[in-house]
Design an enzyme around this catalytic site. Structure first.
Site, PDB file in Angstrom:
ATOM      1  N   CYS A 177      61.980 -12.206  47.256  1.00  0.00           N
ATOM      2  CA  CYS A 177      63.164 -11.492  46.757  1.00  0.00           C
ATOM      3  C   CYS A 177      63.660 -12.056  45.429  1.00  0.00           C
ATOM      4  O   CYS A 177      64.808 -11.817  45.026  1.00  0.00           O
ATOM      5  CB  CYS A 177      64.288 -11.509  47.793  1.00  0.00           C
TER       6      CYS A 177
ATOM      7  N   TYR B   5      56.936 -10.044  51.076  1.00  0.00           N
ATOM      8  CA  TYR B   5      55.651 -10.061  51.793  1.00  0.00           C
ATOM      9  C   TYR B   5      55.827  -9.390  53.145  1.00  0.00           C
ATOM     10  O   TYR B   5      56.841  -9.572  53.819  1.00  0.00           O
ATOM     11  CB  TYR B   5      55.167 -11.493  51.994  1.00  0.00           C
TER      12      TYR B   5
END
Length: 233
Positions: free
Chosen positions: A175, A83
């Protein structure tokens, strides 16, 4: 001494604009055989999916993304899902590694060191975590790294959380790592100034890459003479 140019953007940049700016800078580096350009900015809220990512790591529905005005973009960088948004400093080094060292792993370690040094300047014990990229404070990631390299010229880069809205990270598996969380500088230090972080990043960039950094006014003049417009209107 090597010489890189640094361009700081002072308004929020959409991810698509960021890709366009990187491509212009990439072409400029190739055409003029310069050492590099460092782009520093904040993105409008966006979730990006890297080469090894998938939508299975996006927890939000389309309704939620629309509700929070968060874009969703696939990208050519390495890595999984992350993000970007206000309160996070994003750095895109467009470096000509032909003029540095042609070693991708070394380049990643250099980016990590820039970020570690910067975080530690705030009295925060930051470091790496074996088997994972990025910079960590304990079991929480404070800075992410995802790069792309073509013709030994780098694209994409890093993001360091300053005062980012961490609620937005709950919309993804950051991730692709489920067992660890994220943190920001503001979790450890009150009243962190964005421009101060920018300055620290630039200073550490100069030291780690052993390069001068030429600042904004000169950069804009250089680009305009070369018909390269990096201005966002």
């Amino acid at each position: 001494m090597r010489k890189c140019y640094v361009k700081e953007f002072h308004k929020l940049i959409s991810y698509s604009e960021g890709i366009e700016i990187q491509q212009k800078a990439f072409d400029f580096v190739i055409r003029n055989n310069i050492d590099g350009i460092l782009l520093l900015l904040q993105h409008k809220p966006v979730i990006t999916i890297g080469k090894s990512g998938g939508k299975n790591n996006i927890l939000a529905s389309k309704y939620e993304l629309d509700k929070y005005s968060i874009d969703l973009c696939h990208t050519s960088r390495g890595g999984n899902v992350t993000y970007h948004g206000p309160g996070q400093l994003v750095g895109y080094p467009i470096l000509n590694l032909n003029n540095f060292q042609k070693d991708i792993h070394l380049y990643l370690r250099q980016l990590e060191l820039i970020l570690i040094n910067t975080v530690r300047e705030y009295g925060i014990k930051a470091g790496i975590k074996p088997k994972y990229t990025g910079v960590w404070v304990g079991d929480r990631k404070i800075a992410a790294i995802g790069v792309g390299i073509r013709k030994w010229i780098t694209r994409h880069g890093f993001a360091i959380n300053i005062s980012v809205n961490k609620e937005h990270f709950k919309l993804i598996v950051p991730c692709g790592i489920k067992e660890f969380g994220v943190c920001s500088l503001e979790d450890f230090t009150a009243n962190v100034d964005y421009n101060d972080v920018v300055q620290k990043i630039e200073n550490n960039f100069k030291m780690i890459f052993e390069t001068d950094l030429i600042k904004e006014e000169t950069v804009d003049n250089l680009f305009e003479r070369s018909n390269l417009n990096l201005r966002i209107t």
